[in-house]
Design a protein around this motif. Structure first.
Motif, mmCIF file in Angstrom:
data_model
loop_
_atom_site.group_PDB
_atom_site.id
_atom_site.type_symbol
_atom_site.label_atom_id
_atom_site.label_comp_id
_atom_site.label_asym_id
_atom_site.label_seq_id
_atom_site.Cartn_x
_atom_site.Cartn_y
_atom_site.Cartn_z
ATOM 1 N N LYS A 85 0.850 -1.189 0.000
ATOM 2 C CA LYS A 85 0.000 0.000 0.000
ATOM 3 C C LYS A 85 0.887 1.242 0.000
ATOM 4 C CE LYS A 85 -3.927 -2.338 1.143
ATOM 5 N NZ LYS A 85 -5.188 -2.346 0.378
ATOM 6 N N ARG A 86 0.425 2.303 -0.614
ATOM 7 C CA ARG A 86 1.196 3.546 -0.630
ATOM 8 C C ARG A 86 1.425 4.082 0.775
ATOM 9 N NH1 ARG A 86 1.809 6.016 -5.725
ATOM 10 N NH2 ARG A 86 2.179 8.035 -4.721
ATOM 11 N N SER A 87 0.525 3.780 1.677
ATOM 12 C CA SER A 87 0.652 4.253 3.057
ATOM 13 C C SER A 87 1.764 3.533 3.809
ATOM 14 C CB SER A 87 -0.673 4.058 3.807
ATOM 15 O OG SER A 87 -1.036 2.678 3.838
ATOM 16 N N GLY A 88 2.367 2.510 3.177
ATOM 17 C CA GLY A 88 3.404 1.735 3.841
ATOM 18 C C GLY A 88 4.752 2.421 3.926
ATOM 19 N N VAL A 89 4.901 3.561 3.260
ATOM 20 C CA VAL A 89 6.120 4.367 3.354
ATOM 21 C C VAL A 89 5.718 5.798 3.685
ATOM 22 C CG1 VAL A 89 7.488 2.940 1.789
ATOM 23 C CG2 VAL A 89 6.094 4.784 0.860
ATOM 24 N N SER A 90 6.685 6.613 4.070
ATOM 25 C CA SER A 90 6.376 8.000 4.425
ATOM 26 C C SER A 90 5.975 8.796 3.179
ATOM 27 C CB SER A 90 7.590 8.659 5.078
ATOM 28 O OG SER A 90 8.608 8.863 4.106
ATOM 29 N N ILE A 124 -2.531 -2.594 -3.565
ATOM 30 C CA ILE A 124 -3.149 -3.889 -3.830
ATOM 31 C C ILE A 124 -4.424 -3.950 -2.992
ATOM 32 C CG2 ILE A 124 -2.892 -6.396 -3.708
ATOM 33 C CD1 ILE A 124 0.111 -6.004 -3.936
ATOM 34 N N PRO A 125 -5.573 -4.184 -3.606
ATOM 35 C CA PRO A 125 -6.838 -4.156 -2.855
ATOM 36 C C PRO A 125 -6.867 -5.168 -1.714
ATOM 37 C CG PRO A 125 -7.254 -4.107 -5.224
ATOM 38 C CD PRO A 125 -5.788 -4.401 -5.047
ATOM 39 N N ASP A 126 -7.563 -4.810 -0.655
ATOM 40 C CA ASP A 126 -7.654 -5.677 0.517
ATOM 41 C C ASP A 126 -8.187 -7.059 0.172
ATOM 42 O OD1 ASP A 126 -6.714 -3.612 2.041
ATOM 43 O OD2 ASP A 126 -8.543 -3.343 3.231
ATOM 44 N N ASP A 127 -9.184 -7.126 -0.706
ATOM 45 C CA ASP A 127 -9.793 -8.420 -0.994
ATOM 46 C C ASP A 127 -8.808 -9.375 -1.666
ATOM 47 O OD1 ASP A 127 -9.870 -6.792 -3.280
ATOM 48 O OD2 ASP A 127 -11.563 -7.888 -4.132
#
Length: 299
Positions: free
Chosen positions: A164-169, A219-222
């Protein structure tokens, strides 16, 4: 340190390589056996979805496929730990599209295409099922293999994998928009040129890699939840991919575990840009990985 971390996590680079086409006269029916520090290996090329993919095979036993990080070769990501892993299993280490000795198909790279390439390679090598260890972008590719080709996957190890994009700063994405070849770690540039001496290819590799990261999509959660393979997440506590991200992704995969290791991106396997002369992390991380891979699944 910032340059080193960023380029270790970059997407799988794509480049044109004149030298790769010359090297690729060998194919999957023409494997070569070498001795490297008493560790016997075979290497070769295989026709895969329009490219000639380079691979190396070490050891005997259950197959474990190693998938390197962005901008890397087999040796820059896994050179230190292959001798450890090959003691107890058959290692198949690959170089993805345009990396190292593998040729380019002249199209932007994608994690999905890389996953399909690895699956096709294993089919060519008559390997029906394997464990997978992907580091950094190789971890993202491993996730795509698990989603797109679950029938060939037994267990997976995801080292510093970004899903996910949120996985890095947020600063990471700004840096990627300004990325230049001059900021790429010298260790990675030298390793590429050592096996494929094509400076134009190096530039193309960099530019396509940066483009893929700028355009990176979650990558979508599902799809992540659809992964049934037993999964081990490994992350450094000072990693570019945050420990929180590893823990969040761990919660999405039912049959998964997570380990947070002291150190920066790739230090736990002795990745070349973070290797320290006194680094001992791999000495306990590799046995941990082997214990996970060897443990029978609960019935």
């Amino acid at each position: 340190m910032k340059k080193t971390i960023v380029y270790s996590v970059l997407a799988l680079l794509t480049f044109s390589s004149c030298n790769s086409s010359n090297q690729s006269q060998d194919n999957n029916s023409q494997m070569k056996t070498t001795e490297n520090d008493t560790l016997s290996s075979k290497n070769g090329y295989s026709e895969v979805n329009g490219i000639k993919m380079y691979y190396e095979i070490y050891g005997q036993g259950k197959p474990l496929v190693l998938i390197h990080g962005g901008g890397s070769t087999i040796q820059t990501t896994f050179g230190r730990v292959i001798p450890m892993l090959a003691k107890h299993r058959k290692i198949i280490a690959v170089e993805l599209q345009a990396h190292g000795r593998t040729s380019d198909r002249g199209k932007d790279s994608s994690f999905e295409q890389d996953a399909d390439d690895v699956a096709a390679l294993l089919k060519n090598l008559n390997i029906n099922k394997a464990d997978f260890f992907g580091f950094s972008n190789g971890g993202t590719t491993t996730v795509q293999i698990s989603i797109r080709h679950p029938e060939i996957v037994d267990k997976i190890v995801l080292g510093s994998a970004l899903l996910k994009r949120s996985g890095v700063s947020p600063q990471f994405w700004g840096f990627m928009k300004q990325a230049q070849l001059s900021n790429m770690p010298e260790e990675l540039k030298e390793a590429y040129l050592q096996v494929t001496p094509d400076s134009n290819g190096l530039q193309i590799m960099h530019d396509r890699d940066a483009k893929r990261m700028v355009n990176f999509k979650d990558i979508p959660d599902d799809l992540i939840k659809s992964i049934k393979a037993p999964t081990l997440f490994i992350n450094g506590d000072q990693d570019v991919v945050t420990p929180e991200h590893a823990l969040e992704m761990h919660k999405l995969i039912t049959n998964s575990k997570v380990a947070i290791i002291p150190g920066v991106h790739g230090e736990y396997i002795g990745e070349i840009t973070t290797l320290k002369s006194d680094s001992k992390e791999a000495d306990y991380v590799i046995p941990m990985i082997e214990s996970f891979l060897d443990k029978p699944e609960a019935k």
